[in-house]
Design a protein around this motif. Structure first.
Motif, mmCIF file in Angstrom:
data_model
loop_
_atom_site.group_PDB
_atom_site.id
_atom_site.type_symbol
_atom_site.label_atom_id
_atom_site.label_comp_id
_atom_site.label_asym_id
_atom_site.label_seq_id
_atom_site.Cartn_x
_atom_site.Cartn_y
_atom_site.Cartn_z
ATOM 1 N N LEU A 1 -29.160 27.997 -38.879
ATOM 2 C CA LEU A 1 -29.893 27.302 -37.823
ATOM 3 C C LEU A 1 -29.971 28.147 -36.553
ATOM 4 O O LEU A 1 -31.014 28.210 -35.900
ATOM 5 C CB LEU A 1 -29.222 25.958 -37.516
ATOM 6 N N ALA A 2 -28.887 28.804 -36.205
ATOM 7 C CA ALA A 2 -28.885 29.651 -35.010
ATOM 8 C C ALA A 2 -29.803 30.855 -35.175
ATOM 9 O O ALA A 2 -30.551 31.224 -34.259
ATOM 10 C CB ALA A 2 -27.461 30.097 -34.691
ATOM 11 N N LEU A 3 -29.758 31.470 -36.353
ATOM 12 C CA LEU A 3 -30.542 32.683 -36.585
ATOM 13 C C LEU A 3 -32.045 32.418 -36.572
ATOM 14 O O LEU A 3 -32.838 33.353 -36.394
ATOM 15 C CB LEU A 3 -30.125 33.321 -37.908
ATOM 16 N N GLN A 4 -32.434 31.155 -36.727
ATOM 17 C CA GLN A 4 -33.855 30.815 -36.634
ATOM 18 C C GLN A 4 -34.409 31.018 -35.222
ATOM 19 O O GLN A 4 -35.621 31.086 -35.032
ATOM 20 C CB GLN A 4 -34.077 29.370 -37.074
ATOM 21 N N ALA A 5 -33.530 31.140 -34.241
ATOM 22 C CA ALA A 5 -33.975 31.367 -32.861
ATOM 23 C C ALA A 5 -34.286 32.832 -32.584
ATOM 24 O O ALA A 5 -34.824 33.175 -31.522
ATOM 25 C CB ALA A 5 -32.899 30.888 -31.875
ATOM 26 N N GLN A 6 -33.964 33.715 -33.524
ATOM 27 C CA GLN A 6 -34.191 35.148 -33.341
ATOM 28 C C GLN A 6 -35.680 35.438 -33.207
ATOM 29 O O GLN A 6 -36.505 34.963 -33.991
ATOM 30 C CB GLN A 6 -33.628 35.910 -34.540
ATOM 31 N N THR B 1 -26.989 22.824 -32.701
ATOM 32 C CA THR B 1 -27.548 24.163 -32.914
ATOM 33 C C THR B 1 -29.034 24.082 -33.228
ATOM 34 O O THR B 1 -29.835 24.875 -32.718
ATOM 35 C CB THR B 1 -26.795 24.887 -34.044
ATOM 36 N N ALA B 2 -29.419 23.115 -34.053
ATOM 37 C CA ALA B 2 -30.835 22.925 -34.374
ATOM 38 C C ALA B 2 -31.635 22.563 -33.131
ATOM 39 O O ALA B 2 -32.755 23.055 -32.930
ATOM 40 C CB ALA B 2 -30.984 21.835 -35.434
ATOM 41 N N ALA B 3 -31.064 21.717 -32.278
ATOM 42 C CA ALA B 3 -31.755 21.314 -31.047
ATOM 43 C C ALA B 3 -31.947 22.503 -30.108
ATOM 44 O O ALA B 3 -33.010 22.667 -29.497
ATOM 45 C CB ALA B 3 -30.964 20.211 -30.351
ATOM 46 N N LEU B 4 -30.925 23.344 -29.992
ATOM 47 C CA LEU B 4 -31.034 24.531 -29.139
ATOM 48 C C LEU B 4 -32.088 25.495 -29.678
ATOM 49 O O LEU B 4 -32.915 26.027 -28.924
ATOM 50 C CB LEU B 4 -29.677 25.227 -29.041
ATOM 51 N N THR C 1 -32.435 15.991 -25.135
ATOM 52 C CA THR C 1 -33.633 15.298 -25.610
ATOM 53 C C THR C 1 -34.729 15.208 -24.543
ATOM 54 O O THR C 1 -35.898 15.074 -24.884
ATOM 55 C CB THR C 1 -33.288 13.872 -26.093
ATOM 56 N N ASP C 2 -34.344 15.283 -23.269
ATOM 57 C CA ASP C 2 -35.343 15.193 -22.202
ATOM 58 C C ASP C 2 -35.796 16.566 -21.709
ATOM 59 O O ASP C 2 -36.540 16.672 -20.732
ATOM 60 C CB ASP C 2 -34.802 14.378 -21.023
#
Length: 296
Positions: A145-150, A90-93, A50-51
């Motif tokens: 959620l992970a694939l959104q980082a692609q 996963t969403a946070a990452l 969060t920080d």
């Protein structure tokens, strides 16, 4: 590389950390003191994301975090915990990666062959469909959620992990006590698929994906030769030099475990088509060799 790892104190995570000793590791954990005791004090530890404004100084992220799916009966509360423990981190990452101007070049995020749900004896690979049920729903959300980082800067690899066979933990640790006493055997008719992977190959595949920048998308993390529950049981009995003929009735499991029993009474024959096509060479391809290595 500078690698951020979640789920590092779990069964797989502990071994993964040992396999990445040549890299600079950052461990995300809720309990830093316990993690240092388990993994050593020479790593960098983060207690929260969060920080963190971004992940600009991170080369790769390996995401293994999640409440064990077989730890407790699947009450509504436990289902929510299983889901949130995977999806929230996963969403946070993914959000931090998207905020980064120089994001990690690789994001490897765990999933499970539970994505496919219960299947018949038809071989399953990454191109196969699924049976909609709780295990699929969780994996689908987790992967999406992970694939959104692609992006052009970050490649995402999803590992759909099978039954991990290793020492001092995992599914095998729960199976060994009755089998050593000669009380083991198949579940029901034993025809359900058991798609397994030796710990060394799971670590090997993760490292392979980490170091091959041309690879992305979904990869089944399972050995090339899945077996039936009956074959697995008979092979484990053979390795232990014990009989394995006591059948566990599915009804008994349903009464004891509720909905979670379907993980044992249903199954899939999952093949690692994309890992093989990518050139990964499995160390353990047959169940007897794998079990002998672990149990001996």
């Amino acid at each position: 590389m500078k690698i951020l790892i979640t789920g590092a104190t779990g069964f797989v995570g502990k071994q993964l950390v040992k396999s990445l000793t040549t890299h600079q590791l950052i461990i995300l954990t809720r309990n830093v003191s316990d993690a240092k005791h388990i993994l050593g004090s020479h790593h960098e530890y983060w207690q929260t994301l969060t920080d963190k404004p971004n992940l600009n100084d991170i080369d790769a992220v390996i995401n293994l975090a999640g409440e064990p799916i077989v730890s407790k009966r699947w009450t509504n509360k436990q289902k929510k915990l299983i889901s949130e423990s995977r999806c929230d981190i996963t969403a946070a990452l993914t959000q931090l990666i998207s905020k980064s101007t120089t994001p990690p070049h690789t994001f490897i995020s765990a999933s499970a062959i539970g994505y496919y749900g219960r299947q018949d004896k038809t071989p399953v690979d990454e191109s196969s469909g699924f049976h909609a049920e709780f295990s699929h729903d969780i994996c689908q959300q987790w992967e999406d959620l992970a694939l959104q980082a692609q992006s052009q800067q970050t490649r995402v690899c999803i590992t759909r992990i099978g039954i991990v066979l290793g020492k001092k933990g995992g599914a095998l640790a729960k199976m060994l006590p009755p089998f050593k006493l000669g009380l083991g055997g198949p579940i029901g008719n034993g025809e359900q698929g058991m798609s397994w992977i030796h710990m060394d190959d799971l670590l090997g595949l993760i490292n392979y994906l980490l170091n091959h920048n041309d690879l992305q998308g979904v990869f089944n993390a399972t050995a090339p030769n899945p077996v039936s529950n009956e074959e697995f049981s008979q092979t484990l009995g053979k390795v232990l030099n014990r009989p394995a003929k006591i059948t566990t009735p599915p009804l008994a499991l349903r009464l004891a475990m509720g909905e979670m029993s379907q993980l044992l009474t249903e199954g899939q024959f999952v093949f690692p088509t994309r890992a093989l096509a990518a050139g990964y060479e499995f160390i353990y391809t047959d169940i007897e060799t794998a079990l002998n290595n672990i149990v001996s």
